[in-house]
Scaffold this active site. Structure first.
Site, PDB file in Angstrom:
ATOM      1  N   HIS A 147       0.786  -1.234   0.000  1.00  0.00           N
ATOM      2  CA  HIS A 147       0.000   0.000   0.000  1.00  0.00           C
ATOM      3  C   HIS A 147       0.822   1.291   0.000  1.00  0.00           C
ATOM      4  CE1 HIS A 147      -3.493  -2.383   0.161  1.00  0.00           C
ATOM      5  NE2 HIS A 147      -3.655  -2.500   1.466  1.00  0.00           N
ATOM      6  N   HIS A 221      -9.667   2.421   0.702  1.00  0.00           N
ATOM      7  CA  HIS A 221      -9.589   1.283   1.630  1.00  0.00           C
ATOM      8  C   HIS A 221     -10.642   1.339   2.739  1.00  0.00           C
ATOM      9  CE1 HIS A 221      -7.657  -2.057   3.655  1.00  0.00           C
ATOM     10  NE2 HIS A 221      -6.731  -2.107   2.711  1.00  0.00           N
ATOM     11  N   GLU A 358     -11.653  -3.224  -2.894  1.00  0.00           N
ATOM     12  CA  GLU A 358     -10.675  -2.254  -3.406  1.00  0.00           C
ATOM     13  C   GLU A 358     -10.499  -2.453  -4.911  1.00  0.00           C
ATOM     14  OE1 GLU A 358      -7.126  -2.826  -0.666  1.00  0.00           O
ATOM     15  OE2 GLU A 358      -8.651  -4.144   0.144  1.00  0.00           O
TER      16      GLU A 358
HETATM   17  C1  BGC Z   1      -4.721  -6.320   1.856  1.00  0.00           C
HETATM   18  C2  BGC Z   1      -4.576  -7.151   3.107  1.00  0.00           C
HETATM   19  C3  BGC Z   1      -4.133  -6.265   4.209  1.00  0.00           C
HETATM   20  C4  BGC Z   1      -5.148  -5.166   4.367  1.00  0.00           C
HETATM   21  C5  BGC Z   1      -4.820  -4.204   5.451  1.00  0.00           C
HETATM   22  C6  BGC Z   1      -5.708  -5.257   2.114  1.00  0.00           C
HETATM   23  O1  BGC Z   1      -5.833  -4.448   1.003  1.00  0.00           O
HETATM   24  O2  BGC Z   1      -5.092  -7.100   0.764  1.00  0.00           O
HETATM   25  O3  BGC Z   1      -3.678  -8.211   2.918  1.00  0.00           O
HETATM   26  O4  BGC Z   1      -3.986  -6.967   5.393  1.00  0.00           O
HETATM   27  O5  BGC Z   1      -5.259  -4.461   3.170  1.00  0.00           O
HETATM   28  O6  BGC Z   1      -3.534  -3.860   5.449  1.00  0.00           O
END
Ligand code: BGC
Length: 393
Positions: A147, A221, A358
């Site tokens: 991310h 998110h 997402e």
């Molecule tokens: C990911 C997860 C992660 C979460 C929070 C999601 O977009 O796919 O693996 O744990 O975000 O970080």
């Protein structure tokens, strides 16, 4: 200035005759303003939210329509801190996980409500190569980069501009990510525009330009729980994902590079299916993701903006439909929520009390030559759109 004051002001500077005209035209101005207010279908209101330890002022913007939908967005991380939508009885309630203070949002948390960039999801071992040059990112999700890095776009302060057009109200956020910030090449100018209409749809438009070749994959998110009861897991929600194929992952959630058919697997959501139905099935992919934490290859990629996925909670009657022009959608069932983060009004968020949808490119695309490209060149405009549409049934 009210009409009377304006008239008195007029008297001091003009003749009686022209004052009469002045009063009449002022009355008209005031009527128009009142009328404009009465017909402002979607409103936007700014308030102070808090101050970071560095002294940065954080604002909150409330977008509100006449159908009971309200969205709060803060300039820290472009976070949706609250999203209220009506249930089948017409009662508007909170449907996203969140906190009640800036302080809490600034503590480590799994990206609650935040904008994600420069690259949504994982890049294997935090490395990728562009034009023969290798770039190294922080390993913030051992052994990978996740991310956009530790600060990414979710822990930075965005500037905001309000806009109105027709029946909609928008908040346009801007952030300039510097060359090599979090390890990514190029100065990247990013705009994210949230627009609420009076049809209970929240559009998110992402735009970016760069001055050096880079990679971009932006997403949102938010963790949803359509029941509004955050003490309950989301296992009863019925999910639909318009995808014949999945992006399977290996143990550290990095794609294997193959795309597999969802038929006869727990990943077949082409017809509405409860999250909990097969989440505990013996399945290698579920084991790797500790539940659902995968990117689906959306159908109809040549069609641009189209239906991608939906979530329905029968108890409240709330239906969320997601539309996008993106190739993939990460459906994450909140597997890593562990009961440590505080709810707004007491209690903590337990495992699987929220899910994310997402919209994005596939994980690790910069290292996967067969995946759609996430490269952005100078002179190109990155522009994508996702809509979250709420209704009841
Ligand atoms: C990911 C997860 C992660 C979460 C929070 C999601 O977009 O796919 O693996 O744990 O975000 O970080």
């Amino acid at each position: 200035m009210n009409v009377l004051k304006r008239c008195l002001y007029g008297f001091s500077i003009v003749s009686l005759a022209s004052m009469n005209i002045q009063c009449k035209s002022d009355k008209k101005v005031e009527e128009t303003t009142t009328e404009a207010k009465a017909t402002a279908v979607v409103t936007i209101e700014k308030s102070a939210y808090g101050t970071t330890p560095k002294g940065e002022k954080i604002d909150s913007y409330k977008l509100k329509n006449q159908k009971g939908m309200e969205v709060d967005i803060i300039t820290y991380g472009g976070i949706i801190s609250s999203l209220k939508v009506p249930n089948k009885a017409g009662k508007s309630e909170e449907v996203v996980l969140g906190f009640n203070s800036l302080e809490q949002y600034m503590k480590p948390n799994p990206y609650f409500g935040a904008l994600i960039g420069r690259y949504g999801n994982r890049i294997a071992k935090g490395k990728f190569t562009l034009d023969g040059k290798e770039y190294a990112l922080a390993i913030n999700n051992d052994p990978n980069a996740l991310h956009g890095g530790p600060e990414g776009f979710h822990r930075v302060v965005w500037t905001a501009e309000e806009a109105k057009s027709g029946d909609n109200a928008s908040l346009k956020l801007k952030y300039v990510s510097k060359d090599l910030e979090e390890g990514y090449p190029g100065n990247l100018t990013v705009f994210v525009t949230y627009t609420l209409n009076n049809d209970n749809s929240l559009d998110v438009v992402y735009e970016a330009t760069t001055d050096k070749k880079t990679v971009v994959n932006l997403t949102q998110h938010s963790y949803f729980n359509l029941s509004s009861d955050f003490s309950k897991p989301i296992l009863d929600h019925e999910i639909t994902i318009d995808a014949d194929k999945l992006v399977p992952v290996a143990a550290t959630l990095i794609p294997t590079g193959k795309l597999t058919d969802v038929t006869n697997t727990p990943f077949d959501f082409r017809k509405p299916k409860k999250v909990g139905l097969a989440i505990e099935a013996k399945d290698e992919q579920l084991k790797n993701g500790l539940g659902y934490d995968h990117c689906w290859v959306l159908n109809n990629q040549d069609k641009g903006d189209r239906f991608a996925a939906s979530a329905y909670d029968a108890g409240s009657g709330r239906l969320l439909e997601v539309y996008t022009d993106q190739p993939g959608i990460q459906f994450y069932s909140g597997n890593f929520l562990d009961g440590t983060l505080p709810m707004r009004n007491g209690g903590t968020y337990a495992r699987r009390t929220g899910f994310c949808l997402e919209t994005q490119h596939y994980p690790d695309s910069p290292n996967q030559k067969d995946f759609p490209t996430t490269v952005l060149n100078p002179g190109e405009n990155y522009k994508t759109k996702t809509s979250f549409k709420f209704s009841v049934k």
